[in-house]
Design a protein around this motif. Structure first.
Motif, mmCIF file in Angstrom:
data_model
loop_
_atom_site.group_PDB
_atom_site.id
_atom_site.type_symbol
_atom_site.label_atom_id
_atom_site.label_comp_id
_atom_site.label_asym_id
_atom_site.label_seq_id
_atom_site.Cartn_x
_atom_site.Cartn_y
_atom_site.Cartn_z
ATOM 1 N N VAL A 147 0.851 -1.200 0.000
ATOM 2 C CA VAL A 147 0.000 0.000 0.000
ATOM 3 C C VAL A 147 0.882 1.245 0.000
ATOM 4 N N GLY A 148 1.919 1.226 0.817
ATOM 5 C CA GLY A 148 2.847 2.352 0.851
ATOM 6 C C GLY A 148 3.621 2.517 -0.434
ATOM 7 N N GLY A 162 2.692 1.560 -3.516
ATOM 8 C CA GLY A 162 1.802 2.058 -4.559
ATOM 9 C C GLY A 162 1.433 3.512 -4.365
ATOM 10 N N PHE A 163 1.216 3.908 -3.116
ATOM 11 C CA PHE A 163 0.875 5.305 -2.828
ATOM 12 C C PHE A 163 2.005 6.242 -3.232
ATOM 13 N N LEU A 164 3.224 5.941 -2.801
ATOM 14 C CA LEU A 164 4.359 6.800 -3.137
ATOM 15 C C LEU A 164 4.615 6.823 -4.635
ATOM 16 N N ASP A 165 4.501 5.676 -5.274
ATOM 17 C CA ASP A 165 4.791 5.591 -6.697
ATOM 18 C C ASP A 165 3.855 6.476 -7.506
ATOM 19 N N ASN A 166 2.549 6.351 -7.256
ATOM 20 C CA ASN A 166 1.582 7.122 -8.033
ATOM 21 C C ASN A 166 1.614 8.596 -7.667
ATOM 22 N N ALA A 167 1.683 8.910 -6.375
ATOM 23 C CA ALA A 167 1.646 10.308 -5.948
ATOM 24 C C ALA A 167 2.847 11.085 -6.477
ATOM 25 N N ILE A 168 4.042 10.496 -6.340
ATOM 26 C CA ILE A 168 5.244 11.198 -6.806
ATOM 27 C C ILE A 168 5.245 11.299 -8.326
ATOM 28 N N MET A 169 4.799 10.246 -9.001
ATOM 29 C CA MET A 169 4.796 10.275 -10.458
ATOM 30 C C MET A 169 3.859 11.361 -10.988
ATOM 31 N N ILE A 170 2.665 11.476 -10.410
ATOM 32 C CA ILE A 170 1.707 12.484 -10.877
ATOM 33 C C ILE A 170 2.220 13.890 -10.583
ATOM 34 N N ALA A 171 2.706 14.111 -9.363
ATOM 35 C CA ALA A 171 3.190 15.440 -8.996
ATOM 36 C C ALA A 171 4.411 15.839 -9.822
ATOM 37 N N ALA A 172 5.375 14.916 -9.956
ATOM 38 C CA ALA A 172 6.577 15.238 -10.719
ATOM 39 C C ALA A 172 6.278 15.390 -12.196
ATOM 40 N N THR A 222 -2.860 -2.128 -5.436
ATOM 41 C CA THR A 222 -4.041 -1.491 -6.030
ATOM 42 C C THR A 222 -4.568 -0.378 -5.132
ATOM 43 N N ILE A 223 -4.727 -0.680 -3.848
ATOM 44 C CA ILE A 223 -5.211 0.336 -2.911
ATOM 45 C C ILE A 223 -4.234 1.506 -2.835
ATOM 46 N N GLY A 224 -2.937 1.202 -2.794
ATOM 47 C CA GLY A 224 -1.949 2.271 -2.715
ATOM 48 C C GLY A 224 -1.961 3.177 -3.926
ATOM 49 N N CYS A 225 -2.084 2.587 -5.124
ATOM 50 C CA CYS A 225 -2.110 3.402 -6.343
ATOM 51 C C CYS A 225 -3.353 4.273 -6.407
ATOM 52 N N ILE A 226 -4.488 3.725 -5.954
ATOM 53 C CA ILE A 226 -5.722 4.527 -5.953
ATOM 54 C C ILE A 226 -5.595 5.693 -4.970
#
Length: 231
Positions: free
Chosen positions: A108-109, A111-121, A196-200
């Motif tokens: 979960v951690g 996926g969360f970091l991967d998607n959040a950083i990718m979108i922001a960067a 999945t939950i982390g990416c969402i």
């Protein structure tokens, strides 16, 4: 003996632990073939059943980790040999659920970091470098993914430490139960559900970017209206 232990024991599923001795959580990112983030590279996943791969794994460990690994492998092999003639029942439903949660929480951690950083960067790259160099949105997203993977390399240890602080100990399974298909399936399902939950959850930057997009569209529309009236 160490080579034999590595060849027989390092191919266990991620939910496997050693029933006796101190419980140690296996490092998620230290194992070959383990990918950090949701956009892993297409690398061949060679199993750890060759001397070369076993040596590569050993060299990545610290001296204390190698000593702990040897003790746990010896303990595991002794228990496995003692239980070879015994009939082992499949893991219970509670154990299956515990294996699932134990594997899901760290991912979960990730996926969360991967998607959040990718979108922001990716957004910042598109608004800065993208405007200057005229690169496409997909190129900006690819560069954002690069930044996300590089950040993940440094943040992976913190994610593992945070997951271990939640208090979930490794599931207590026998060697035969750790090799059963129910345990392996629960392990993979936990990783899939967690990522999945982390990416969402990691898509939350889109909530703030939508307002900026609406403002840009309204500004562009106002400019076009002004030009049409002036002409």
């Amino acid at each position: 003996m160490l080579k034999l232990f590595l060849q027989r024991a390092l191919l266990r599923p991620a939910g496997h632990v050693f029933p006796s001795g101190p419980r140690q959580a296996a490092p998620l990112l230290g194992l070959p073939g383990t990918r950090m983030g949701t956009h892993g590279r297409k690398e061949p996943r060679e199993p750890l059943n060759s001397p070369q791969r076993a040596r590569e794994f050993i060299y990545r460990l610290q001296p204390a980790e190698r000593s702990c690994l040897l003790r746990q492998l010896q303990s595991f092999e002794s228990i496995a040999i003692a239980q070879e003639t015994l009939e082992t029942s499949p893991p219970s439903a509670a154990q299956i659920r515990y294996v699932l949660f134990h594997n899901a929480i760290p991912f979960v951690g990730f996926g969360f970091l991967d998607n959040a950083i990718m979108i922001a960067a990716g957004t910042q790259i598109e608004l800065s470098i993208g405007v200057t160099l005229g690169i496409s949105t997909m190129a900006a997203a690819a560069l954002g993914n690069l930044v996300s993977d590089l950040a993940g390399l440094g943040l992976a240890g913190y994610v593992e430490a945070l997951a271990s602080k939640l208090g979930m100990q490794s599931p207590d399974l026998t060697p035969k139960q750790a090799d059963m298909w129910q345990t392996r399936l629960s392990c993979h399902m936990g990783k899939g559900i967690g990522i999945t939950i982390g990416c969402i959850l990691g898509m939350f930057p889109l909530l703030f970017l939508s307002d900026d997009d609406d403002k840009e569209e309204k500004k562009a529309q106002a400019c076009s209206d002004t030009e049409s009236h002036s002409s």
